[in-house]
Design a protein around this motif. Structure first.
Motif, PDB file in Angstrom:
ATOM      1  N   GLY A 173       0.787  -1.225   0.000  1.00 12.57           N
ATOM      2  CA  GLY A 173       0.000   0.000   0.000  1.00 12.57           C
ATOM      3  C   GLY A 173       0.814   1.267   0.000  1.00 12.57           C
ATOM      4  O   GLY A 173       0.266   2.360   0.047  1.00 12.57           O
ATOM      5  N   TYR A 174       2.151   1.128  -0.085  1.00 12.81           N
ATOM      6  CA  TYR A 174       2.981   2.339  -0.123  1.00 12.81           C
ATOM      7  C   TYR A 174       2.791   3.037  -1.469  1.00 12.81           C
ATOM      8  O   TYR A 174       2.581   2.393  -2.482  1.00 12.81           O
ATOM      9  CB  TYR A 174       4.449   1.959   0.062  1.00 12.81           C
ATOM     10  N   GLN A 175       2.841   4.360  -1.449  1.00  8.11           N
ATOM     11  CA  GLN A 175       2.771   5.104  -2.702  1.00  8.11           C
ATOM     12  C   GLN A 175       3.851   6.163  -2.727  1.00  8.11           C
ATOM     13  O   GLN A 175       4.220   6.692  -1.686  1.00  8.11           O
ATOM     14  CB  GLN A 175       1.412   5.810  -2.834  1.00  8.11           C
ATOM     15  N   ASN A 177       5.368   9.782  -3.145  1.00 13.34           N
ATOM     16  CA  ASN A 177       4.816  11.063  -2.738  1.00 13.34           C
ATOM     17  C   ASN A 177       4.920  12.037  -3.896  1.00 13.34           C
ATOM     18  O   ASN A 177       5.989  12.554  -4.197  1.00 13.34           O
ATOM     19  CB  ASN A 177       5.611  11.558  -1.528  1.00 13.34           C
ATOM     20  N   GLY A 178       3.779  12.288  -4.554  1.00 17.45           N
ATOM     21  CA  GLY A 178       3.796  13.143  -5.739  1.00 17.45           C
ATOM     22  C   GLY A 178       4.237  14.563  -5.448  1.00 17.45           C
ATOM     23  O   GLY A 178       4.729  15.267  -6.325  1.00 17.45           O
ATOM     24  N   LEU A 179       4.052  15.003  -4.204  1.00 20.75           N
ATOM     25  CA  LEU A 179       4.412  16.376  -3.863  1.00 20.75           C
ATOM     26  C   LEU A 179       5.921  16.579  -3.926  1.00 20.75           C
ATOM     27  O   LEU A 179       6.389  17.686  -4.195  1.00 20.75           O
ATOM     28  CB  LEU A 179       3.887  16.709  -2.464  1.00 20.75           C
ATOM     29  N   MET A 185       8.429  21.263  -2.632  1.00 22.51           N
ATOM     30  CA  MET A 185       9.127  20.386  -1.706  1.00 22.51           C
ATOM     31  C   MET A 185      10.635  20.567  -1.786  1.00 22.51           C
ATOM     32  O   MET A 185      11.347  20.247  -0.830  1.00 22.51           O
ATOM     33  CB  MET A 185       8.763  18.925  -1.966  1.00 22.51           C
ATOM     34  N   ILE A 188      11.234  23.180   0.725  1.00 23.78           N
ATOM     35  CA  ILE A 188      11.087  22.681   2.089  1.00 23.78           C
ATOM     36  C   ILE A 188      12.269  21.780   2.443  1.00 23.78           C
ATOM     37  O   ILE A 188      12.758  21.807   3.569  1.00 23.78           O
ATOM     38  CB  ILE A 188       9.724  21.975   2.248  1.00 23.78           C
ATOM     39  N   CYS A 192      14.866  22.295   5.441  1.00 26.28           N
ATOM     40  CA  CYS A 192      15.227  21.292   6.454  1.00 26.28           C
ATOM     41  C   CYS A 192      16.739  21.197   6.595  1.00 26.28           C
ATOM     42  O   CYS A 192      17.252  21.078   7.717  1.00 26.28           O
ATOM     43  CB  CYS A 192      14.676  19.919   6.063  1.00 26.28           C
ATOM     44  N   TRP A 195      17.868  24.040   8.518  1.00 32.91           N
ATOM     45  CA  TRP A 195      17.465  23.832   9.916  1.00 32.91           C
ATOM     46  C   TRP A 195      18.515  22.986  10.648  1.00 32.91           C
ATOM     47  O   TRP A 195      19.042  23.364  11.701  1.00 32.91           O
ATOM     48  CB  TRP A 195      16.099  23.157   9.909  1.00 32.91           C
TER      49      TRP A 195
ATOM     50  N   TRP B 151      -1.702   5.412   6.983  1.00 36.66           N
ATOM     51  CA  TRP B 151      -0.317   5.902   7.030  1.00 36.66           C
ATOM     52  C   TRP B 151      -0.189   7.225   6.285  1.00 36.66           C
ATOM     53  O   TRP B 151       0.623   8.071   6.654  1.00 36.66           O
ATOM     54  CB  TRP B 151       0.652   4.859   6.492  1.00 36.66           C
ATOM     55  N   ALA B 189       0.212  15.068  -2.877  1.00 36.33           N
ATOM     56  CA  ALA B 189       1.183  13.986  -2.770  1.00 36.33           C
ATOM     57  C   ALA B 189       0.591  12.675  -3.259  1.00 36.33           C
ATOM     58  O   ALA B 189       1.275  11.890  -3.894  1.00 36.33           O
ATOM     59  CB  ALA B 189       1.673  13.850  -1.337  1.00 36.33           C
ATOM     60  N   TYR B 190      -0.650  12.417  -2.931  1.00 37.07           N
ATOM     61  CA  TYR B 190      -1.263  11.130  -3.272  1.00 37.07           C
ATOM     62  C   TYR B 190      -2.583  11.365  -3.989  1.00 37.07           C
ATOM     63  O   TYR B 190      -3.650  11.002  -3.472  1.00 37.07           O
ATOM     64  CB  TYR B 190      -1.485  10.292  -2.012  1.00 37.07           C
TER      65      TYR B 190
END
Lengths: 206, 406
Positions: A173-175, A177-179, A185, A188, A192, A195, B151, B189-190
């Motif tokens: 079920g992992y996908q 991350n389109g972002l 991103m 961001i 990080c 940071w 998740w 993201a999804y």
């Protein structure tokens, strides 16, 4: 050759004086080319080559360039080097060169280049300028590669185009991350890194 | 109550500086002031205008959310049993139980992740624990489709709490609405889990409950999804998941597929009444969001070409009843932290949220629902609106002063 001072010139930009995360320069290309590791790495090498040799050339010419037209002279030198890099990429790495598209040409406008030429090469000898160029190019490249590593790993599940995240994970079920593929991103991720970097180097905190 | 108070007073010394549990002082304080009014409230000074503190405010908002949440749970079950064709022979309580079990894990995940980060951040910085996440944690499960994996909610909640809230300084300092940042993160993201035909109605079973075969002709598209993909320019007939036409009645009461808490305009209006009666939310914002939505829908009705923009055919009242518009107007736009603060600013802010929500719905078929993006965009502009309102007021007064001294 590598006196203590020269070492500082070479290694300073890697961390304490990093062009991207301390001086906040070159963010534009850090956004644009870091969706995948391969173009990011090629971009890092290109910028390092251009900034190092531009530094040397400007440093050699520094006593003959009239002060009033120095920016134009710098641009001509950088543009010439960028064209060489662009042609080399087209000849030997056509696919990557297509992915980088205009961003190779836009190295000319990368703030790191003009910044180093103005701030360093115009007042230092060629060897030191070369080290400074290499240091800043690599400092820029490190950040690009770190950002691209996370963006490609989380956004596409690959590294250098090879599948890293096993199929098993997707079955569970992992996908991806389109972002992470989208430009926000990259900012961001850079934030990080800044940071973490600032929290390790207290003297950089304002 | 008395026994609880005594117990808390008894264990309090352990959490004072020097006590053996002093590192958890802020956790203790958080729970103590959650249960009882703190001993040290302000007693004098011009800044007191109300006896309510922010924990009590949050509690009222949670109460106002309950009707929409309970109805959302029922509707999750309702849509599921409708999809497997067993609605008639299933009792009310089994339908509700199905929805309850489907929604509960999302609430738990959202609270555990969000509060976990808040508590950790508070301990690290030696701050008091702030109560802002109480509402965000309830909003997050209500604005996601029922089939969003847990998740993903956990990742998105963590992202929103860290990057939209903690880095800005915690509760009350954030620029964007936390719950909507969570949703926007999930959405971009999804996308396959946040939009489309397959996520808004649970077709599988929940913990072994309600397994069954889908009936023929099932389509999980939400009404707004149907409007966005409607081709050809003919009259638009919205249908439920079995293909029967939807009446305005269904849309108002909320028997349509959609994100968990947003479907029932009636339940949301009950929440709105609670918020307005207690004076928690601003009627100016709510009213002007609806006004903006109605005005923009009318403009679309009159001027937009329905052949190119099929959603332009929807009447204003339908636009308001569908999707997350009412939910955004009542619970999102009225967020006092991220919205405009001046009274004139609230009208402008709300009106533009309403206009943009419908604008995005109608003119960008890639985003069937625009309420989330509209509120987030206006969050960014709220300080600007306030700035100009204050400047205008200053100019106005200066002019008056000049006229007086002439």
């Amino acid at each position: 050759m590598l006196s203590k001072k020269n070492k500082e010139i070479l290694l300073g930009p890697l961390s304490k004086n990093n062009p991207v995360i301390v001086q906040i320069l070159g963010i534009c290309s850090a956004l644009a080319v870091t969706a995948k590791l391969e173009p990011a790495l090629v971009m890092a090498v290109s910028v390092t080559a251009v900034v190092a040799f531009a530094n040397v050339i400007i440093s050699l010419l520094r006593n003959t360039i009239p002060n009033s037209i120095r920016i134009i002279v710098q641009l001509v030198v950088v543009a010439a080097l960028v064209i060489i890099v662009d042609q080399v990429l087209k000849a030997y790495m056509y696919q990557v060169s297509k992915q980088l598209s205009v961003f190779v040409g836009l190295i000319i406008t990368n703030c790191i280049l003009m910044g180093r030429l103005e701030a360093f090469a115009l007042s230092h000898k060629p060897w030191e300028s070369f080290l400074d160029g290499v240091g800043n190019g690599v400092g820029y490249g490190i950040i690009l590669v770190i950002v691209a590593f996370f963006r490609e790993l989380l956004g596409s599940g690959t590294l250098f185009g090879y599948q890293v995240i096993p199929q098993q994970m997707y079955d569970w079920g992992y996908q991806n991350n389109g972002l992470m593929i989208l430009p926000p991103m990259a900012l961001i991720t850079v934030a990080c890194i800044i940071w973490v970097h600032r929290s390790r180097n207290k003297d950089l905190q304002q | 109550m008395k026994a609880l108070k005594n117990y808390i007073d008894k264990i309090k010394p352990h959490f004072e500086p020097g006590g053996k549990l002093s590192m958890f002082q802020s956790v203790f304080e958080g729970f103590e002031s959650f249960l009882f009014v703190p001993n040290t409230t302000s007693r004098s000074g011009v800044h007191i205008h109300d006896s309510i503190d922010s924990k009590r405010t949050m509690t009222v908002v949670i109460v106002a959310l309950l009707p929409a949440l309970l109805f959302g749970m029922y509707n999750v079950g309702y849509q599921h049993y409708l999809a497997i064709g067993e609605l008639a022979q299933t009792s009310f309580w089994s339908v509700f139980l199905f929805g309850f079990l489907a929604v509960l894990p999302k609430i738990v995940v959202s609270y555990v992740v969000g509060l976990g980060i808040e508590f950790t951040a508070a301990q690290l910085r030696h701050h008091e624990i702030q109560e802002g996440f109480l509402v965000s944690g309830m909003l997050i499960p209500m604005i996601v489709p029922v089939d969003t994996p847990l998740w993903m909610i956990a990742v998105a909640t963590a992202f929103a709490v860290i990057f939209a809230k903690e880095v800005f300084g915690g509760t009350g300092m954030n620029i964007f609405n936390i719950a909507l940042v969570t949703r926007a993160f999930l959405f971009f993201a999804y996308p396959s889990k946040m939009s489309g035909d397959e996520v808004f109605v649970r077709t599988g079973d929940t913990f072994g409950l309600g397994a069954g075969q889908l009936v023929e002709g099932f389509s999980g598209a939400t009404p707004l999804g149907q409007a966005a993909t409607h081709a050809g320019g003919g009259a638009l007939q919205l249908t439920d998941i079995l293909g029967n036409p939807l009446s305005l009645h269904d849309m108002f009461f909320g028997f349509i597929p959609g994100s968990i808490g947003e479907t029932s305009t009636l339940a949301i209006l009950i929440g709105a009444v609670i918020l307005l009666a207690t004076g928690i939310a601003s009627w100016r914002v709510m009213l002007s969001v609806f006004a903006g939505g109605i005005v923009m829908s009318l403009i679309c009705n009159w001027f937009a070409n329905p052949g190119i923009y099929p959603a332009a055919q929807l009447s204003p009242i339908t636009q308001i009843c569908l999707g997350g518009f009412a939910f955004a107007a009542v619970f999102m736009a009225t967020d006092p932290v991220t919205g405009a603060r001046t009274n004139t600013g609230k009208y402008i802010f709300g009106f533009l949220v309403g206009v943009l929500a419908i604008l995005i719905r109608v003119f960008n078929s890639g985003y069937p629902e625009g309420a989330m993006l509209a509120v987030l965009l206006m969050n960014a502009f709220a300080p600007l609106i306030d700035y100009f309102v204050v400047e205008a007021n200053i100019r106005h007064r200066l002019k008056r002063a000049k006229n007086l001294t002439k």
